[in-house]
Write a protein that holds these residues in place. Structure first.
Motif, mmCIF file in Angstrom:
data_model
loop_
_atom_site.group_PDB
_atom_site.id
_atom_site.type_symbol
_atom_site.label_atom_id
_atom_site.label_comp_id
_atom_site.label_asym_id
_atom_site.label_seq_id
_atom_site.Cartn_x
_atom_site.Cartn_y
_atom_site.Cartn_z
ATOM 1 N N MET A 1 13.781 -5.351 -6.579
ATOM 2 C CA MET A 1 13.857 -3.897 -6.378
ATOM 3 C C MET A 1 12.503 -3.233 -6.614
ATOM 4 S SD MET A 1 15.480 -1.067 -5.766
ATOM 5 C CE MET A 1 17.230 -1.419 -5.853
ATOM 6 N N ALA A 2 11.894 -3.539 -7.783
ATOM 7 C CA ALA A 2 10.621 -2.894 -8.107
ATOM 8 C C ALA A 2 9.536 -3.267 -7.103
ATOM 9 C CB ALA A 2 10.197 -3.270 -9.526
ATOM 10 N N THR A 3 9.517 -4.533 -6.672
ATOM 11 C CA THR A 3 8.502 -4.966 -5.707
ATOM 12 C C THR A 3 8.677 -4.262 -4.365
ATOM 13 O OG1 THR A 3 8.446 -7.124 -6.795
ATOM 14 C CG2 THR A 3 7.499 -6.972 -4.585
ATOM 15 N N PHE A 4 9.923 -4.158 -3.914
ATOM 16 C CA PHE A 4 10.171 -3.453 -2.652
ATOM 17 C C PHE A 4 9.750 -1.992 -2.744
ATOM 18 C CE2 PHE A 4 13.126 -0.590 -0.455
ATOM 19 C CZ PHE A 4 12.811 -0.897 0.865
ATOM 20 N N LEU A 5 10.105 -1.335 -3.842
ATOM 21 C CA LEU A 5 9.747 0.076 -4.005
ATOM 22 C C LEU A 5 8.237 0.254 -4.154
ATOM 23 C CD1 LEU A 5 12.623 1.319 -6.356
ATOM 24 C CD2 LEU A 5 12.391 1.640 -3.892
ATOM 25 N N TYR A 6 7.577 -0.723 -4.783
ATOM 26 C CA TYR A 6 6.112 -0.680 -4.874
ATOM 27 C C TYR A 6 5.483 -0.649 -3.480
ATOM 28 C CZ TYR A 6 1.454 -2.781 -5.405
ATOM 29 O OH TYR A 6 0.107 -3.063 -5.319
ATOM 30 N N ARG A 7 5.971 -1.515 -2.601
ATOM 31 C CA ARG A 7 5.447 -1.541 -1.232
ATOM 32 C C ARG A 7 5.801 -0.269 -0.477
ATOM 33 N NH1 ARG A 7 7.506 -7.733 -0.132
ATOM 34 N NH2 ARG A 7 5.860 -8.795 -1.332
ATOM 35 N N LEU A 8 7.026 0.234 -0.715
ATOM 36 C CA LEU A 8 7.433 1.474 -0.048
ATOM 37 C C LEU A 8 6.570 2.644 -0.494
ATOM 38 C CD1 LEU A 8 9.434 3.031 1.747
ATOM 39 C CD2 LEU A 8 10.917 3.272 -0.258
ATOM 40 N N GLY A 9 6.276 2.703 -1.783
ATOM 41 C CA GLY A 9 5.433 3.778 -2.294
ATOM 42 C C GLY A 9 4.045 3.746 -1.706
ATOM 43 N N ARG A 10 3.457 2.556 -1.634
ATOM 44 C CA ARG A 10 2.114 2.446 -1.053
ATOM 45 C C ARG A 10 2.131 2.762 0.435
ATOM 46 N NH1 ARG A 10 -1.770 -2.236 -3.101
ATOM 47 N NH2 ARG A 10 -3.071 -0.869 -1.831
ATOM 48 N N LEU A 11 3.163 2.300 1.128
ATOM 49 C CA LEU A 11 3.250 2.584 2.561
ATOM 50 C C LEU A 11 3.371 4.084 2.811
ATOM 51 C CD1 LEU A 11 3.545 1.546 5.480
ATOM 52 C CD2 LEU A 11 6.021 1.433 5.085
ATOM 53 N N SER A 12 4.230 4.762 2.052
ATOM 54 C CA SER A 12 4.393 6.205 2.227
ATOM 55 C C SER A 12 3.111 6.939 1.878
ATOM 56 C CB SER A 12 5.541 6.710 1.345
ATOM 57 O OG SER A 12 6.756 6.106 1.703
ATOM 58 N N PHE A 13 2.406 6.476 0.855
ATOM 59 C CA PHE A 13 1.130 7.090 0.473
ATOM 60 C C PHE A 13 0.114 6.932 1.588
ATOM 61 C CE2 PHE A 13 -2.979 7.336 -1.474
ATOM 62 C CZ PHE A 13 -2.857 8.210 -2.541
ATOM 63 N N ARG A 14 0.027 5.715 2.133
ATOM 64 C CA ARG A 14 -0.992 5.413 3.155
ATOM 65 C C ARG A 14 -0.655 6.077 4.483
ATOM 66 N NH1 ARG A 14 -1.020 0.556 2.039
ATOM 67 N NH2 ARG A 14 0.387 -0.272 3.641
ATOM 68 N N ARG A 15 0.628 6.091 4.860
ATOM 69 C CA ARG A 15 1.054 6.687 6.129
ATOM 70 C C ARG A 15 1.676 8.057 5.896
ATOM 71 N NH1 ARG A 15 -1.981 3.514 9.164
ATOM 72 N NH2 ARG A 15 -1.450 1.289 8.971
ATOM 73 N N ARG A 16 1.048 8.838 5.058
ATOM 74 C CA ARG A 16 1.632 10.105 4.619
ATOM 75 C C ARG A 16 1.858 11.080 5.765
ATOM 76 N NH1 ARG A 16 -3.055 8.923 2.189
ATOM 77 N NH2 ARG A 16 -4.967 10.029 2.730
ATOM 78 N N ARG A 17 0.983 11.133 6.720
ATOM 79 C CA ARG A 17 1.167 12.063 7.830
ATOM 80 C C ARG A 17 2.391 11.701 8.658
ATOM 81 N NH1 ARG A 17 -4.253 11.561 7.061
ATOM 82 N NH2 ARG A 17 -5.427 13.514 6.824
ATOM 83 N N VAL A 18 2.581 10.414 8.888
ATOM 84 C CA VAL A 18 3.749 9.962 9.652
ATOM 85 C C VAL A 18 5.031 10.287 8.890
ATOM 86 C CG1 VAL A 18 4.916 7.959 10.622
ATOM 87 C CG2 VAL A 18 2.429 8.155 10.789
ATOM 88 N N VAL A 19 5.032 10.026 7.582
ATOM 89 C CA VAL A 19 6.226 10.287 6.762
ATOM 90 C C VAL A 19 6.584 11.764 6.775
ATOM 91 C CG1 VAL A 19 7.144 10.226 4.413
ATOM 92 C CG2 VAL A 19 5.848 8.273 5.291
ATOM 93 N N VAL A 20 5.598 12.612 6.596
ATOM 94 C CA VAL A 20 5.861 14.055 6.584
ATOM 95 C C VAL A 20 6.374 14.513 7.942
ATOM 96 C CG1 VAL A 20 4.782 16.327 6.402
ATOM 97 C CG2 VAL A 20 4.234 14.562 4.729
#
Length: 820
Positions: free
Chosen positions: A1-20
């Motif tokens: 769980m923590a590893t998956f969320l770690y990757r999700l957090g970094r992905l959302s941070f890096r692709r922030r414009r797409v997420v928003v």
């Protein structure tokens, strides 16, 4: 769980414009769909299988003209002072208004007050009963307009006209509660973080999350009939938990930044650890709220599912949109320009916070603290032994509303029982003499002590089903009326034995009584289901037998104490003026079971957030007592802020004029206060200090069976350590301090300084590094981060920095933002 969320957090941070942009598109789509939705309804109560519902089903078949499940309205007329309604002018005015009501759309029947004996003995008050062909939710705007015109026309004629019943449109509620809750939350967040940006992010994401949830609930009314209380509860809970979840992740993100991690890495670690706690805290709330659907009451089911959906949206927002917003904020989120001098000292590691001092006090005196806390909650719980429950009626409407005026006027002229007449159905289809059976029932009702008036039976076309009207002497929500309904039903058995006919009681008052009984009977099974499922979740989270049991027992203490507070205020009238309670009476029967569902989920939130940090310290080798203190050091301040925000949001609903919403607001505010500050931050650490290592004990066989969900991020920590390269010379940017690494546990800083491919592989070359420039896709604020590192190192290094200097870099980077 923590590893998956770690990757999700970094992905959302890096692709922030797409997420928003994705979230904006989702909100726009939901909003467009919600614009054409019919909206929520008032939520009429119905309980399949009860006698009142069986009678309604029979009347719908045998008396279609009676509109048994249709809406009703009582129009009450009061003569001018010193006059009577029986005078020629006033009587003509009343008859004109009655005629206008008969021509109203959707009306199936209107009683004549003068022909039907609906004029008081004094001749000053009269009323007419208006029956509609449609249910309460389908009464049209044109029908409501006629009601308004009747009131205005009556006042022109000098009469006082008021409206009661479920066909009358409720006045729009004020939104001051939500605004006050958001305002207090903003102040608490600014005090907690000392930064407008850090305080604004939880508020912004919470508002967007609540908007998405409420719009989705409104959109769902295309397909389902949802009660209006669904959106109120979803708004109340969604706003509170969304702020709390974002608060925990932002706080952990700032801590990771202070530990020397680059923003993207810090975001990944924050979502991987605090985000795991958010997921399981949200799951407990969702389980508790979804469990309301097992009661079998449609209104309660819609409230529970809508609120559970709002909590689910809050969790998803915290795990995706919030990291994206952190990417836009960059290092600016670390500005603490609004902190007090003492808070700045704590940020520098000087002194101890109040939470740490409190934890040390509790762990040094666990027995005394435990005894005082439990005794205090027990005293608060004493009034709960006098708990009486009933569903609210027009007597609970705010003073000055037309429903409340009609209720009080009718009680004055005829007695309180006229506000809740009973409909007695005689099903004589299996009787040899239906008319004799109906007459026996009529005679029986007239002999009962608490019956004020009885209307003769009226038959259907077949002549084998009869309707008898009975008016109690007591108020609809009183125990006497409840006893009367039970007495009539008890006599039904004797009537069936003598005549073969069945006797059933229905009407709004009987339906409310049946619903209250249903809720009381379902209380224990619901509690068992919710607590059982949540205990399984907590067992997975903490891998301990004691922690989940302690959490459940503490929750029961909180609920019983909260019920005691509600009885003291709403039933006994203590401090009623302080809380704006104008009339005491039984507790709304929906409240206890709703309180159990909501408070259990919220209580487990604080249990997960506070104790998960203790477990994180414990599994890393800290002694049990010190782990408790460290848990308070890292989470105590944030949990306190979260509880204050929750209490503020819920207390804001005390300003609502509706008794139900007011009681829910006080109940939830009191429950959160008692559970957070007395149970979770006092009783829990005291018990854990007494038990020591036994708090975390788990049988070996159970340890092998249970999956490891890794809430504290232990697997993530080992995975990050395993990915670290062997110590070797590595290039850094010219002019940047040698402390480019955040220590052996951070592998992302080189990515921030040298650029990262989408695959996460760092570019490393033997060529001299170019001059510092903002690389594409880098988190904002990183250059400032590098300048601070350079000032802290007080020197620049060449590109061929060697390994012996690494220990000094690691020591410095434990807090790269701290000035020397």
């Amino acid at each position: 769980m923590a590893t998956f969320l770690y990757r999700l957090g970094r992905l959302s941070f890096r692709r922030r414009r797409v997420v928003v942009m994705l979230w904006v598109a989702v909100l726009a789509a939901i909003g467009i769909g919600a614009m054409s939705a019919p909206g929520t309804s008032a939520g009429a109560l119905s309980v399949p299988g009860t006698q009142s519902q069986q009678a309604i089903d029979l009347l719908r078949k045998e008396f279609p003209q009676a509109s048994a499940d249709g809406a009703t309205a009582r129009v009450v007329f009061e003569a001018p002072s010193g006059q009577k309604l029986t005078s020629a002018a006033n009587k003509a005015a009343v008859e004109s208004l009655v005629a206008k009501l008969e021509k109203s759309p959707q009306v199936s029947g209107v009683t004549d007050p003068f022909a039907g004996g609906l004029v008081s003995r004094s001749g000053t008050i009269a009323y007419t009963q208006v029956s509609y062909k449609v249910a309460q939710t389908d009464v049209s705007g044109a029908a409501h307009a006629v009601q308004t015109d009747v009131v205005a026309q009556g006042e022109k004629a000098g009469l006082k006209v008021s409206l009661g019943g479920n066909a009358v449109k409720n006045e729009a509620t004020s939104k001051a509660a939500e605004l006050i809750g958001v305002g207090v939350a903003a102040v608490v967040l600014v005090i907690t973080f000392g930064s407008m940006i850090a305080a604004g992010l939880p508020l912004l994401t919470a508002i967007l999350g609540v908007a998405a949830a409420i719009l989705s609930v409104t959109l769902a009314t295309h397909f389902f009939d949802l009660a209006s209380s669904s959106t109120t509860l979803a708004l109340m809970l969604g706003l509170a938990v969304a702020i709390d979840y974002a608060l925990f992740i932002v706080s952990r993100y700032r801590n990771e930044i202070r530990d020397g991690h680059a923003p993207e890495e810090a975001c990944g670690r924050a979502v991987g650890t605090a985000g795991s706690a958010v997921v399981f805290a949200g799951l407990t709330v969702i389980v508790a709220l979804s469990g309301l659907s097992v009661i079998g009451i449609a209104m309660l089911t819609s409230m529970g599912l809508a609120s559970a959906f709002a909590v689910a949206v809050a969790v998803v927002i915290a795990l995706t949109l919030l990291p994206a917003m952190l990417g836009f904020a960059g290092m600016r989120i670390m500005k603490n320009t609004m902190l007090t001098r003492r808070m700045k000292a704590l940020e520098r590691g000087e002194g101890e916070s109040m939470g740490v001092r409190w934890a040390r006090f509790v762990t040094r005196n666990p027995v005394k603290v435990l005894v005082v806390s439990v005794a205090g909650l027990a005293l608060l719980a004493i009034p709960a032994m006098s708990l009486k429950m009933a569903l609210n009626d027009d007597s609970g409407k705010p003073p000055g509303t037309t429903q409340r005026i009609a209720y009080d006027t009718l009680s004055e002229g005829f007695g309180p029982g006229f506000n809740g007449p009973l409909t007695v159905v005689v099903d004589a289809r299996d009787s040899e003499n239906p008319k004799a059976a109906a007459q026996d029932a009529y005679t029986l009702l007239g002999k009962l002590d608490d019956v004020a008036a009885v209307r003769p039976p009226s038959f259907n076309e077949a002549g084998d089903v009869a309707l008898i009207g009975a008016v109690p002497k007591s108020a609809p929500t009183s125990e006497a009326t409840k006893d009367l309904v039970g007495e009539i039903r008890d006599h039904g058995a004797a009537l069936h034995q003598d005549t073969g006919a069945d006797l059933m009681v229905t009407g709004l008052t009987a339906v409310n009584i049946d619903v209250s009984t249903k809720l009381s009977d379902a209380l224990i099974p619901y509690l068992a289901i919710v607590v059982g499922l949540a205990l399984v979740l907590l067992l997975l989270v903490f891998r301990s037998i004691v922690i989940p049991l302690k959490a459940a027992l503490g929750f029961l203490l909180s609920v019983v104490s909260t019920l005691g507070v509600l009885v003291a205020v709403f039933q006994w009238g203590w401090l009623k003026d302080v809380f704006g309670v104008d009339q005491t009476g039984p507790i709304v029967s929906l409240l206890p079971i709703l309180l159990i569902g909501v408070v259990f989920g919220l209580a487990m939130d604080y249990e997960v957030f506070l104790v998960s940090r203790m477990r994180e310290e414990y599994v890393h080798g800290t002694e049990p007592t010190q782990a408790i203190v460290e848990g308070f050091r890292h989470s105590g301040r944030v949990v306190t802020a979260a509880a204050v925000i929750m209490v503020s949001v819920f207390s804001g609903f005390l300003l609502d004029s509706e008794a139900l919403i007011k009681s829910i607001g006080l109940g939830l505010a009191a429950a959160v206060f008692l559970d957070a500050f007395v149970v979770r931050m006092t009783i829990v650490p005291a018990v854990m200090a007494l038990l020591g290592h036994r708090s975390w004990a788990l049988p070996a066989w159970l340890d092998r069976v249970l999956p490891n969900v890794d809430v504290e991020g232990e697997k993530l920590r080992h995975a990050l350590e395993a990915e670290q390269p062997d110590p070797a010379p590595e290039p850094v940017l010219a002019g940047v301090a040698a402390g480019a690494h955040a220590g052996p546990h951070d592998h992302s800083t080189p990515q921030a300084f040298t650029g990262v491919h989408a695959s996460g592989v760092t570019d490393v070359t033997d060529a001299p590094a170019p001059a510092p420039q903002a690389a594409p896709g880098k988190p904002r604020g990183l250059s400032r981060f590098k300048r601070r590192l350079a000032r802290g190192a007080d020197a620049t290094v060449a590109a061929d920095t060697t390994e012996p200097e690494a220990p000094a870099r690691r020591k410095f980077l434990k807090n790269p933002l701290r000035r020397r």
